[in-house]
Write an enzyme that holds these catalytic residues in place. Structure first.
Site, PDB file in Angstrom:
ATOM      1  N   HIS A 128       0.818  -1.220   0.000  1.00 31.69           N
ATOM      2  CA  HIS A 128       0.000   0.000   0.000  1.00 31.69           C
ATOM      3  C   HIS A 128       0.850   1.266   0.000  1.00 31.69           C
ATOM      4  CE1 HIS A 128       0.379  -0.198   4.539  1.00 31.69           C
ATOM      5  NE2 HIS A 128       0.470   1.114   4.369  1.00 31.69           N
ATOM      6  N   ASP A 139       0.060  -7.572   1.315  1.00 36.78           N
ATOM      7  CA  ASP A 139       0.545  -6.201   1.470  1.00 36.78           C
ATOM      8  C   ASP A 139       2.073  -6.138   1.444  1.00 36.78           C
ATOM      9  OD1 ASP A 139       0.266  -3.476   1.677  1.00 36.78           O
ATOM     10  OD2 ASP A 139       0.087  -3.456   3.856  1.00 36.78           O
ATOM     11  N   SER A 153       4.850   2.428   7.852  1.00 36.84           N
ATOM     12  CA  SER A 153       4.518   1.247   7.046  1.00 36.84           C
ATOM     13  C   SER A 153       5.690   0.811   6.187  1.00 36.84           C
ATOM     14  CB  SER A 153       3.328   1.531   6.133  1.00 36.84           C
ATOM     15  OG  SER A 153       2.141   1.131   6.734  1.00 36.84           O
TER      16      SER A 153
END
Length: 497
Positions: A144, A174, A247
């Protein structure tokens, strides 16, 4: 790139991807991670010796040695948005009941042949983290973070910058793999998530809110967490401070080994609130190997819909404990159907690996290879049995999901039922079933509604009301009803009191 929200209607809080900062700016930071954690003297069990307190690890050594292998990732891209023709100056402040509001709207629409509607590309920017796993420039991050990216820039701790190529991204897990044209780069050491223990100290390095090379620490709160997003990932839960921009960054153990990739947070506010999730490095390595070799990752498919086994279901199906994945529907012609799996079966093990919660099943199956054969230990109608299924490919077009069982009753259930008419069966695509004309008492409390079609009771197909009454009469605490509402099928536990 803004934080990705994972919505769950049962949760007030939202699961947010911790990975990208939107281009509109961050705003004021109001919270600081408490950070101060002290080892407490251990309690002494009845006859057991006291547990010796462990010293807090020296995180500075890990940061000094492996910090240079953690990178900042900047992303630019565009997204197409559909909106009205731009408003006149001041119109955004006009109330809908302002006499000039409608005038401005009509005037501007009149200037455009499309009636004031337009679609345009809007530039987007975001930031995330990543880490180097190969000295020749292979980098792991979250999918993402680089989703819809047109340009990805990697910045090292020594301030060198490189344009990165996205070798591939797997949205199911992901995970994304990048490559930069460089050699002799610092790299991290990869560990094994299987050796990670709950309560163990862990360390995160990343770029929260764009603050590069930020270090935060905490402990492992749990392993094998299933999140409400149909994910195939058995997440590591920690209390490490993770925020937008973290992230894709690494999660280290006390030996300086990467055991996970920081991915999501659980939050009411959009910022860190004490619960964060990381993708196990074992999963990431498997996906990375596929992407480097082929540019994509493949996942296996069993072809079932499952739900949680609670105590009511355990009582209904005569299970010794509320564990396993209850099969609510089976894809017609799919791998599970060909293996003989039926609605009402409870999957308890896959290749000897226990399935404790329903979320364990997609995590195990999704990380297997298409075409692989798996041994399924199941519980069917009060007895254990074993099946072997040859897994399909999750990317292949799936067939229709259908149930193999059908039916329930009145009286103790609180249901008024009638058999389905031939045209109703044809419309619903069912061979059998009883239509719920009225729901009250225990069934209504369990969520059964008039108009539902009841297909089975305790996993056994029931074709008439007499069979239902007989089954309910023999039940002790609860029964499990398989109902169809619209095109969906789900087991409903009904407590008989």
């Amino acid at each position: 790139m803004t934080s990705l929200a994972l919505k769950n209607t049962r949760l007030v809080a939202a699961l947010l991807a911790a990975g990208a900062i939107g281009g509109a700016g961050v705003g004021v930071l109001n919270a600081v991670h408490p950070g101060a954690l002290a080892a407490a003297p251990a309690a002494v069990a009845s006859n057991a010796a006291a547990v010796v307190p462990m010293a807090v690890p020296d995180f500075s050594r890990i940061t000094e040695r492996y910090g240079p292998a953690v990178v900042n990732i900047s992303v630019t891209g565009t997204t197409r948005v559909s909106n009205d023709w731009p408003m006149a100056q001041g119109e955004e402040d006009a109330a809908p009941n302002d006499p000039f509001f409608e005038f401005f709207r009509r005037f501007q629409q009149g200037q455009r042949p499309d009636g004031g509607k337009s679609e345009q590309e809007v530039p987007t920017r975001g930031q995330g983290s990543g880490f180097i796993v190969s000295a020749d420039g292979i980098i792991l991050t979250n999918a993402h973070v680089v989703r819809d990216a047109k340009e990805v820039t990697v910045k090292l701790t020594d301030r060198r910058e490189y344009r990165a190529k996205v070798l591939g991204a797997d949205l199911r897990t992901d995970i994304a793999v990048l490559r930069i044209e460089a050699n002799n780069l610092p790299v991290v050491t990869l560990g094994k998530t299987s050796e990670l223990k709950v309560g163990e100290w862990v360390l995160a390095i990343g770029s929260p809110f764009g603050f590069e090379n930020t270090v935060t620490a905490g402990v492992v709160s749990a392993k094998g967490r299933s999140l409400p997003d149909d994910s195939t990932v058995p997440f590591i839960q920690t209390d490490v401070a993770v925020n937008p921009g973290n992230s894709g960054g690494p999660l280290f153990n006390t030996r300086g080994e990467v055991v996970g990739i920081n991915s999501q947070i659980y939050s009411r506010s959009g910022g860190y609130q004490g619960v964060s999730f990381a993708i196990p490095i074992d999963v990431a390595e498997k996906i990375k190997t596929q992407i480097v070799a082929t540019g994509k990752a493949e996942h296996a498919r069993l072809g079932v819909a499952v739900q949680e086994v609670n105590q009511a279901f355990a009582d209904s199906f005569k299970l010794d404990r509320p564990e396993g994945a209850l099969v609510s529907s089976v894809e017609k012609g799919g791998p599970a159907d060909k293996a003989g799996l039926q609605s009402g079966d409870v999957i308890r093990r896959v290749n000897g690996q226990p399935i404790v919660s329903s979320g364990d099943l997609p995590a195990v199956i999704g990380l297997a290879a298409p075409g692989e054969s798996v041994k399924l230990d199941i519980w069917r109608q009060g007895a254990a049995t074993t099946l072997t299924a040859r897994l399909g490919n999750a990317d292949e077009k799936t067939g229709q999901v259908t149930s193999k069982q059908e039916a329930p009753s009145q009286g103790k259930l609180g249901l008024a039922l009638r058999p389905l008419k031939p045209e109703e069966k044809q419309q619903a695509g069912l061979d059998n079933g009883l239509l719920v004309q009225q729901a009250s008492g225990p069934s209504a409390l369990a969520g059964v509604e008039a108009g539902d079609v009841l297909l089975s009771i305790n996993g056994v197909s029931v074709k008439n009301i007499e069979q239902v009454r007989a089954t309910v009469a023999k039940a002790e605490k609860s029964v499990a009803l398989l109902i169809q509402r619209g095109n969906s099928k789900i087991f409903v536990p009904v407590n008989l009191g």
